[in-house]
Design a protein around this motif. Structure first.
Motif, short mmCIF file in Angstrom:
data_model
loop_
_atom_site.label_atom_id
_atom_site.label_comp_id
_atom_site.label_asym_id
_atom_site.label_seq_id
_atom_site.Cartn_x
_atom_site.Cartn_y
_atom_site.Cartn_z
N LYS A 139 0.85 -1.18 0.00
CA LYS A 139 0.00 0.00 0.00
C LYS A 139 0.89 1.24 0.00
O LYS A 139 0.61 2.21 -0.68
N HIS A 140 1.97 1.17 0.77
CA HIS A 140 2.95 2.25 0.76
C HIS A 140 4.24 1.71 1.36
O HIS A 140 4.22 0.70 2.05
N LYS A 156 3.00 6.50 11.05
CA LYS A 156 2.30 6.62 9.77
C LYS A 156 2.05 5.25 9.15
O LYS A 156 1.00 5.00 8.56
N ILE A 160 -1.51 4.03 7.95
CA ILE A 160 -1.82 3.75 6.54
C ILE A 160 -2.26 2.29 6.38
O ILE A 160 -3.20 1.99 5.66
N ARG B 18 6.75 6.01 -8.19
CA ARG B 18 5.44 5.41 -7.87
C ARG B 18 4.45 5.66 -9.01
O ARG B 18 3.67 4.79 -9.37
N LYS B 66 -5.18 6.98 -5.42
CA LYS B 66 -4.93 5.96 -4.41
C LYS B 66 -3.49 5.98 -3.90
O LYS B 66 -3.22 5.52 -2.79
N ILE B 68 -0.43 7.01 -2.02
CA ILE B 68 -0.43 7.73 -0.74
C ILE B 68 0.20 9.12 -0.86
O ILE B 68 -0.24 10.06 -0.22
#
Lengths: 587, 163
Positions: A139-140, A156, A160, B18, B66, B68
C-alpha cells in the motif's frame, strides 16, 4: 522529512537508540507478536527487543513464513500484523508474503533492515532496493534515512496499513540509524494532506440504494473480503434478514454471512455453487459489498454484463468500483458504517421488504441441482468427505487455513463458516505454502482455538520448514493433508484442457509425512480407509496440546465441481459427471 | 482519447517512480510526463499526457488518487485549459538551409538560441501539435537533433489546482 505528522510535545522525551525507538514504537502500538528472523542489518533491533518484554518475538524458519504468519494473525484478529526481517535475502524472501497480503488487503507493517546509509547504492553485502522491489505490492513503503524520522514513520505506517482499504506497509531501516541516538517521541495522531480515506457513505446514494433494493424482484447480495475486513458482517446479517434476500460470499468473503443460514446460497465464482452463480447471473438488483467482481468471481465480464441488472456497490476503495463491471449506484465508504446507515434508513421505510417469493422458488429449484453432491466411496477417501467430517468434528468452530489448489476449493465448499475471520486463505495471489504459517498466525491469535490447516502435498512442502517453528512454540495445529500424489488443480486443468497430458503435475518422491512430523516431535497419522476418517479426526482434535500431522491418502482422480471454465460466463458451469447424469435421469 | 492530467504530490524521494510504476504495472500509456517542484518546496507538480477510453482514464485518475503521496489529481480535459511544451531543435544551417531555417523559425515564433558554423539551435514553445507541425514543416534531412520537455498544463481562469 515530515511536517505533516503531528509531534506531541513531551517534556519527558527519552533519548535512545534507533533500535530502541523501533521497539518502543511497536510497544506504543500495543503489538503483541512480531514474526521475524534476525540478520546483520537488524542486529541492533534484535538486541533492543531482547531487552524488552512488551511484545513477543516469534522466530520462524524462513522470512516468507514470518510475513504469512503476521498476515494470518491480522486476518484472525483484525489487528495490524507485524514482521521483522533483515536486508537483502531476508527482505526478498518476505516479498511473496507482502504481495499475498497486498492482494487480499491485509494490514501489515513489515520492518526490513537495510545496509547503512553510506553503503546504499554501493552494491553492499546483502543490499537490495527494498522500497523499489516492493513498490508494486505494498500500500505504501518508506526508507527511513534519519533516526529522528523512525517514530513518525512507524506511526504513519500503522495508520496507513489499517485505515481505508487496508494493506501492507514496508518500513526499510538502514542499520546505522538504528545505532544513532534521538529523543523518542511517539506522535499521538497522524494527519496527512495526501491521504484521507472516505469512511462515511453518501447519504443520497444510500437512500437511493435502499429504494432500489425495496423495488427489486430478483435481488441478490454478494459480499467479499471487504465485508470481513471492515467488520461489517453483523450489519449485513441484519440487513439481509430484514429484507429476506439471498446472500452469496466470495472465496475471501466466506464467514461474512453464516453458511448454515437458510438465505445463504453458497460461494459463487469459478467453483461456486450452481444456485449462487445462477442467482448472481439472473438477479435484477445486485448489492455488492466489499467485493471487486474479479475474474474468478464473475467469469467473462461481457457475458456477465449481457444480463441487465442494477448494481449497487459499497467499497472503501473508489478504484474497485466500476473497474471490471459498470456500477449504477457507487457508494464509497466503510462497509460497516454504510450498512448501518442502510439499516437505519430501511427501518424508517413503510414497507421494509419486497415480495421475493417467486425468486426464492426459482433459487430453490436451482438448489435442487445439488451441485456439491459427490460420490462417497468406502474404498478410497474422498477429499470432500474429509472436509465435511472436519466441519462436524470441530463443530464448525475451527480456524481453517488452506493452501492453494483443489483442497482449497473443497475446504471453501464443504466447511460451513458461520463466523467471519475463521477462514484464512490466499484468495488474490493464490500463494502455495501459506497454509502452515497461516495456521501459526491463527494459533498465536487464539491459543486455545482449534486450528486446522487443510493442505495438499504440493503446497505443504513449500513451507514445511515451519514444522520446526510449531515445535518450538508448542502450537497444537492440526494439519489435514489431502494427499492425492498430484498437483491436483494443475492435473485437473490438464485433464480438461490439455488432453490428459499431465506435464510435471505428479508428486513423486514424497517424504513419509508421519515420520517427518515425528522427527520434529509432532504426532503423525496416516489415514487410508474412509471408515477411519472421522475417528482419526476426533483422535487428533482430542490431543489438545499436540501438533498432529494427518496424512489422508485421497482419491487421485477427484475433480472440483462445479467449474466455470476460463473465459466462460458465470451461468455456463460444468457440473460434475455425477450431477449431470442425475439431472439427465430426472428429465 | 488524449487526456492531460495534472497532479500535486509530496516532494519526496521515490514519488515519481510510484507514478511511473503505476502506469507500467497497469499497462496505461504515457505520451509524456513532466515533473518539477512547485512554489511550495514540499509539493511537486506533474503533468501526464495519456490516451485511453473514458473507462481507462477514470481508472487512471482513481489509481493515481490511491497513491499515498498524491495530494490532488485533475483531468485538465474536464474544462478549459492551456498546455505548452518546450522543444529545442538543432538544425543544419548551411547553404539553402541557412535562410530557410531562420524564416521557418520566425513563422513559428521560435528563437535561435545558438549559432554555430554549420548549425542553429532553435527554441520553440507551444502546444504539442504546434511543435509537431514545425517538425513537419521543415526539411527532415536538416534536423540534427531534437529534445522536447513534454507538455505542461494549467487550467484557464478560475480552475486552480492547489492544496
Amino acid at each position: 522529512m515530515d511536517a505533516s505528522a503531528h509531534s506531541a510535545t513531551d517534556t519527558h522525551a527519552k533519548s535512545m537508540t534507533g533500535a530502541d525507538i523501533v521497539v518502543s514504537c511497536l510497544n506504543e502500538e500495543k503489538v503483541k507478536f512480531v514474526f521475524g528472523y534476525p540478520g546483520g542489518a537488524v542486529l541492533h533491533i534484535y538486541d533492543a527487543l531482547y531487552k524488552q518484554n512488551g511484545f513477543k518475538h516469534i522466530l520462524v524458519r524462513h522470512e516468507q513464513a514470518a510475513v504469512h504468519a503476521a498476515d494470518a494473525y491480522s486476518r484472525a484478529t483484525g489487528d495490524v500484523g507485524v514482521a521483522l526481517v533483515t536486508s537483502g535475502p531476508g527482505a526478498t524472501n518476505a516479498v511473496t508474503g507482502i504481495a499475498t497480503a497486498y492482494m487480499d488487503s491485509i494490514p501489515l507493517v513489515v520492518i526490513s533492515g537495510q545496509v547503512p546509509v553510506p553503503a546504499i547504492g554501493m552494491d553492499a553485502f546483502q543490499e537490495v532496493d527494498m522500497v523499489g522491489a516492493t513498490r508494486p505490492c505494498v500500500k505504501h513503503n518508506f526508507l527511513v534515512k534519519h533516526v529522528k524520522d523512525i517514530a513518525p514513520t512507524i506511526k504513519k505506517a500503522f495508520y496507513i496499513a489499517k485505515t481505508g482499504r487496508p494493506g501492507p506497509v514496508v518500513v526499510d531501516i538502514p542499520k546505522d540509524i538504528t545505532a544513532h541516538v534521538a529523543d523518542f517521541i511517539y506522535p499521538k495522531t497522524v494527519e496527512m494532506r495526501s491521504y484521507n480515506p472516505i469512511l462515511k457513505g453518501h447519504s443520497g446514494q444510500i437512500k437511493k440504494a435502499v429504494k432500489l433494493l425495496l423495488a427489486a424482484k430478483r435481488p441478490m447480495i454478494y459480499t467479499g473480503g471487504g465485508l470481513v475486513l471492515g467488520n461489517g458482517a453483523a450489519e449485513l446479517v441484519k440487513l439481509a434478514r430484514a429484507l429476506n434476500f439471498p446472500v452469496t460470499n466470495t472465496l475471501m468473503g466466506l464467514g461474512g454471512y453464516p453458511a448454515t443460514d437458510r438465505q445463504f446460497v453458497g460461494m459463487l465464482g469459478m467453483h461456486g455453487t450452481y444456485e449462487a452463480n445462477m442467482s448472481m447471473q439472473h438477479c435484477d438488483v445486485l448489492l455488492a459489498v466489499g467485493a471487486r467482481f474479479d475474474d474468478r468471481v464473475i467469469g467473462n465480464p461481457k457475458h456477465f454484463s449481457s444480463q441487465k441488472r442494477t448494481i449497487i456497490h459499497i467499497d472503501v476503495d473508489p478504484s474497485s468500483i466500476s473497474k471490471r463491471v459498470k456500477v449504477d449506484v457507487p457508494i464509497v465508504g466503510d462497509v460497516q458504517s454504510v450498512l448501518s446507515d442502510m439499516n437505519e434508513i430501511l427501518a424508517q421505510e413503510e414497507n421494509q421488504t419486497t415480495d421475493t417469493a417467486d425468486w426464492w422458488t426459482q433459487i430453490n429449484e436451482w438448489r435442487g441441482v445439488q451441485s456439491l453432491d459427490y460420490a462417497y466411496s468406502d474404498t478410497v477417501i474422498k477429499p470432500q468427505y474429509v472436509v465435511q467430517k472436519l466441519w462436524e468434528v470441530t463443530k464448525g468452530e475451527a480456524y481453517v487455513t488452506s493452501d492453494v489448489g483443489q483442497h482449497q476449493m473443497w475446504a471453501a465448499q464443504y466447511y460451513k463458516f458461520d463466523k467471519p475471520r475463521r477462514w484464512i486463505n490466499s484468495g488474490g495471489l493464490g500463494t502455495m505454502g501459506v497454509g502452515l504459517p497461516y495456521a501459526m498466525g491463527c494459533q498465536f491469535a487464539d491459543k486455545n482455538a482449534q486450528v486446522a490447516c487443510i493442505t495438499g502435498e504440493g503446497s505443504i512442502q513449500m513451507n514445511i520448514q515451519e514444522l520446526s517453528t510449531c515445535a518450538q512454540y508448542g502450537l497444537p495445529i492440526k494439519v489435514i493433508l489431502l494427499n492425492n500424489r498430484y498437483l491436483g488443480m494443475v492435473r485437473q486443468w490438464q485433464e480438461f484442457f490439455y488432453e490428459n497430458r499431465y506435464s510435471e503435475s505428479y508428486m513423486d518422491s514424497l517424504p513419509d509425512f508421519v515420520k517427518l512430523a515425528e522427527s520434529y516431535g509432532h504426532v503423525g497419522m496416516q489415514i487410508t480407509n474412509p471408515a477411519d476418517v472421522e475417528g482419526a479426526l476426533k483422535e487428533a482434535f482430542d490431543k489438545k496440546d499436540k501438533f498432529v500431522f494427518m496424512n489422508f491418502l485421497t482419491d487421485q482422480t477427484e475433480n472440483v465441481f462445479p467449474m466455470v471454465e476460463n473465459g466462460k460466463g458465470l451461468s455456463e458451469m460444468v457440473l460434475s459427471p455425477r450431477t449431470a447424469s442425475r439431472l439427465k435421469g430426472e428429465e | 482519447m488524449r487526456h492531460i492530467i495534472s497532479l500535486l504530490m509530496e516532494n519526496e524521494a521515490g514519488a515519481l517512480s510510484r507514478v511511473a510504476g503505476l502506469f507500467s504495472a497497469r499497462g496505461y500509456n504515457i505520451e509524456s510526463l513532466t515533473v518539477a517542484v512547485t512554489e511550495d518546496p514540499t509539493l511537486s507538480r506533474m503533468t501526464i499526457v495519456t490516451t485511453g477510453s473514458d473507462d481507462v482514464i477514470e481508472q487512471i485518475i482513481k489509481q493515481l488518487n490511491k497513491l499515498i503521496d498524491v495530494v490532488k489529481v485533475l483531468d485538465l480535459n474536464d474544462g478549459k485549459h492551456i498546455e505548452r511544451e518546450l522543444m529545442l531543435v538543432k538544425v543544419k544551417a548551411t547553404g539553402v538551409h541557412k535562410d530557410e531555417m531562420k524564416r521557418m523559425c520566425d513563422i513559428f515564433r521560435g528563437r535561435i538560441i545558438d549559432v554555430a558554423d554549420n548549425s542553429y539551435t532553435i527554441e520553440l514553445t507551444g502546444s504539442c501539435s504546434k511543435l509537431d507541425a514545425f517538425i513537419e514543416a521543415i526539411d527532415r534531412s536538416a534536423i540534427l537533433e531534437t529534445v522536447r520537455t513534454g507538455a505542461s498544463g494549467i487550467g484557464r481562469g478560475d480552475r486552480i489546482l492547489k492544496v
